[in-house]
Motif scaffolding. Structure first.
Motif, PDB file in Angstrom:
ATOM      1  N   ARG A 197      32.680  50.144  32.898  1.00  0.00           N
ATOM      2  CA  ARG A 197      33.957  50.820  33.111  1.00  0.00           C
ATOM      3  C   ARG A 197      34.689  50.268  34.329  1.00  0.00           C
ATOM      4  O   ARG A 197      35.899  50.073  34.303  1.00  0.00           O
ATOM      5  CB  ARG A 197      33.735  52.326  33.282  1.00  0.00           C
ATOM      6  N   MET A 198      33.931  50.034  35.404  1.00  0.00           N
ATOM      7  CA  MET A 198      34.551  49.514  36.623  1.00  0.00           C
ATOM      8  C   MET A 198      35.132  48.117  36.366  1.00  0.00           C
ATOM      9  O   MET A 198      36.240  47.804  36.791  1.00  0.00           O
ATOM     10  CB  MET A 198      33.525  49.421  37.767  1.00  0.00           C
ATOM     11  N   ILE A 199      34.355  47.292  35.666  1.00  0.00           N
ATOM     12  CA  ILE A 199      34.807  45.922  35.389  1.00  0.00           C
ATOM     13  C   ILE A 199      36.072  45.963  34.525  1.00  0.00           C
ATOM     14  O   ILE A 199      37.055  45.264  34.791  1.00  0.00           O
ATOM     15  CB  ILE A 199      33.693  45.131  34.666  1.00  0.00           C
ATOM     16  N   ILE A 200      36.062  46.815  33.528  1.00  0.00           N
ATOM     17  CA  ILE A 200      37.218  46.884  32.637  1.00  0.00           C
ATOM     18  C   ILE A 200      38.450  47.375  33.393  1.00  0.00           C
ATOM     19  O   ILE A 200      39.539  46.810  33.270  1.00  0.00           O
ATOM     20  CB  ILE A 200      36.892  47.769  31.411  1.00  0.00           C
ATOM     21  N   GLY A 201      38.247  48.396  34.235  1.00  0.00           N
ATOM     22  CA  GLY A 201      39.350  48.893  35.064  1.00  0.00           C
ATOM     23  C   GLY A 201      39.920  47.768  35.926  1.00  0.00           C
ATOM     24  O   GLY A 201      41.132  47.576  36.012  1.00  0.00           O
ATOM     25  N   ARG A 202      39.014  46.998  36.512  1.00  0.00           N
ATOM     26  CA  ARG A 202      39.425  45.909  37.403  1.00  0.00           C
ATOM     27  C   ARG A 202      40.193  44.825  36.628  1.00  0.00           C
ATOM     28  O   ARG A 202      41.229  44.332  37.059  1.00  0.00           O
ATOM     29  CB  ARG A 202      38.163  45.313  38.031  1.00  0.00           C
ATOM     30  N   GLU A 203      39.667  44.485  35.456  1.00  0.00           N
ATOM     31  CA  GLU A 203      40.316  43.427  34.660  1.00  0.00           C
ATOM     32  C   GLU A 203      41.701  43.871  34.178  1.00  0.00           C
ATOM     33  O   GLU A 203      42.632  43.081  34.135  1.00  0.00           O
ATOM     34  CB  GLU A 203      39.436  43.033  33.470  1.00  0.00           C
ATOM     35  N   PHE A 204      41.799  45.133  33.808  1.00  0.00           N
ATOM     36  CA  PHE A 204      43.120  45.661  33.416  1.00  0.00           C
ATOM     37  C   PHE A 204      44.108  45.449  34.557  1.00  0.00           C
ATOM     38  O   PHE A 204      45.208  44.941  34.362  1.00  0.00           O
ATOM     39  CB  PHE A 204      43.042  47.166  33.116  1.00  0.00           C
ATOM     40  N   VAL A 205      43.679  45.858  35.754  1.00  0.00           N
ATOM     41  CA  VAL A 205      44.584  45.755  36.901  1.00  0.00           C
ATOM     42  C   VAL A 205      44.960  44.299  37.153  1.00  0.00           C
ATOM     43  O   VAL A 205      46.111  43.986  37.451  1.00  0.00           O
ATOM     44  CB  VAL A 205      43.940  46.394  38.159  1.00  0.00           C
ATOM     45  N   HIS A 206      43.988  43.407  36.956  1.00  0.00           N
ATOM     46  CA  HIS A 206      44.273  41.987  37.144  1.00  0.00           C
ATOM     47  C   HIS A 206      45.378  41.529  36.189  1.00  0.00           C
ATOM     48  O   HIS A 206      46.331  40.857  36.585  1.00  0.00           O
ATOM     49  CB  HIS A 206      42.996  41.174  36.912  1.00  0.00           C
TER      50      HIS A 206
END
Ligand code: XMP
Length: 504
Positions: A289-298
């Protein structure tokens, strides 16, 4: 205008909020100990004290800010809330020794709260202590066979307490009583979908002004409704639909076809490679979840740079997301919804979350008024992290493909049978288990797919859907026939709580 619910730790506080909103009054849940200044920010016309797992005479019993009584507002105390009123105004509350739990009946009752009700009234009790002596000049408004003080009121009727729980369905006239309380308190009923849309458009216009908002569209009802809201508020926006490679079959085309004709400035970004690279080797659900959140923001940052002058990141975050990610005040962290707990601290955008105080069914009503087609509006919810959280273990393209195909079979079979809306949400999960089976004369060592279908109103609680056996049978046959890698299909019969809807 609102009703503030002071939450002293009751499992039912959210339910009280829902009931009040169903009665067309905006309600908000705040921790029981919230300062009066903060309470006043909500512009309340009445206050409700919730129940609590504590007893009022425990040394650490949560207490309201004493100044709450200076506000001059009507207060309804429920269970612990009633005992709190009784005790703070000089009455006696004692431990009954045993917990009184379950159905009971009001045999005598009178007063505004019970206006329009006749005959014995079934009520739901759940308490260990009870009011033994009323504060001076207070009166009893209702009694059960065992409990002479099942409802009480202050001399001027401004404060009312009930020992039972009017908010639960096991108190069939509970909503009527809450409605009577709101009427007696003179609370205005202005929380309608129409008023909501007007307010939301006004607030979005004011907040965004001449700036620009970037909107994350997931294809679900919330972000799609938000895209329409921005379009109708006439603010400059870029709706970015991130194809992270974790979407359901056909999802991308459906979303594009629904939103583009409605004036949404929609752009789809292909970002599958980036998401799969980042998720490689990761098995922990929170880490995913954290990785996906981060990638979205990227991706959003890239998009913002491309268009320039983006100030806001708009998201379709809902009240339950906020509560469950502990973004709500005083709630426990159950899982980090990718769009709340999963966002990095240095986001670089201001968040614009107009639906942050709404439940899902309220957003669906707003979406109807905004003109979102029913094909999107009434679709089963789909989480932002997509199929990644329906794959236990590592997320690879092959495994996404398996779960996507199983999901498509499940959903299309439901639709063909006219059973799609028997479930509030239906999904397939790829478990990390392989099991032995037989196909033709061959041994087959295949993956296990779990089907989950639930009924719910707002995802806060859910029950497993009692889908017809014949239908489940057809789904299992189709999945194992069309996807040879899958050897076994199981059906999840757990409610929420204790489980959650998604498996991760
Ligand atoms: P749970 O699994 O928490 O799910 O019972 C409740 C509802 O929320 C959806 N869900 C999410 N939606 N981002 C989202 O946009 C998330 O990270 C997320 N996690 C769960 C889930 O599909 C269900 O409808």
């Amino acid at each position: 205008m609102s009703v503030v619910i002071l939450d002293f730790g009751s499992q039912y506080s959210r339910l009280i909020a829902r009931r009040i909103r169903e009665l067309q009054v905006y309600s908000v849940v705040l921790p029981g100990t919230t300062s009066v200044t903060r309470i006043q920010n909500e512009n309340p016309q009445a206050i409700i004290f919730s129940g609590s797992p504590k007893s009022v005479f425990e040394s650490d019993a949560p207490l309201p800010d004493p100044a709450v009584y200076d506000l001059g507002l009507p207060i309804l105390g429920i269970c612990y809330g009633m005992q709190l009123l009784a005790r703070q105004f000089g009455g006696d509350v004692a431990d009954a020794g045993t917990r009184s739990y379950g159905a009971d009946e009001l045999i005598h009752y009178e007063g505004d709260l019970f206006d329009g009700l006749v005959g014995p009234l079934p009520v739901w009790m759940s308490h260990a202590s009870s009011v033994q002596r009323l504060p001076k000049d207070w009166v009893t408004m209702a009694a059960t066979r065992e409990n002479p003080h099942a409802a009480i009121a202050s001399p001027n009727g401004r404060y009312v307490g009930v020992q039972f729980h009017p908010e639960v369905v096991h108190t069939p006239n509970g909503e009527h009583m809450l409605s009577n309380f709101l009427d007696a308190a003179g609370v205005s009923r202005d929380w309608t979908a129409e008023a909501n849309v007007e307010r939301l458009i006004r607030e979005v216009k004011e907040r965004v002004g001449t700036d620009r908002a970037l909107l994350a569209v997931s294809g679900g009802v919330d972000s799609s409704a938000l895209a329409l809201l921005l379009a109708q508020a006439g603010v400059e926006h870029d709706a970015v639909f991130v194809d992270h490679g974790l979407l359901r079959a056909g999802e991308r085309k459906e979303v594009e076809a629904a939103l583009r004709p409605l004036g949404v400035n929609l752009r789809t970004v292909d970002a599958a490679d980036r998401f799969f690279d980042a998720l490689a080797g990761v098995t922990d659900p929170e880490e995913k979840r954290m990785i996906i959140g981060r990638e979205f923001v990227h991706v959003f940052h890239n998009e913002a740079q491309r268009v320039g002058k983006t100030r806001f990141l708009a998201q379709g975050t809902l009240y339950p997301d906020v509560i469950e990610s502990a973004g709500g005040e005083g709630a426990a962290n159950i899982k980090s919804h990718h769009n709340v707990g999963g966002l990095p601290a240095n986001l670089g955008f201001e968040l614009l979350e107009p639906f942050r105080t709404l439940f899902k069914d309220e957003v669906r009503d707003v979406a109807r008024l905004l003109g979102l087609p029913d094909s999107v509006r009434l679709r089963h919810p789909f989480p932002g992290p997509g199929l990644a959280i329906r794959i236990l273990g590592e997320v690879t393209r092959e495994r996404v493909d398996l779960v996507r195909r199983a999901d498509a079979i499940f959903i299309s079979t439901l639709k063909e049978a006219g059973a799609y809306h028997l479930a509030w949400q239906a999904l397939a999960v790829l478990t990390p288990i392989q099991s032995v089976g037989v196909a033709g004369d061959e041994r087959r060592y295949g993956h296990v797919i779990a089907l989950r279908a639930v009924t719910s109103v707002d995802a806060m609680t859910a029950d497993w859907a009692r889908l017809p056996y014949a239908l489940l049978d057809r789904v299992a046959q189709r999945i194992t026939r069309d996807i040879p890698e899958i050897g076994r299909v199981v059906y999840d019969i757990t409610s929420k709580p204790p489980a959650t809807i998604e498996w991760e």
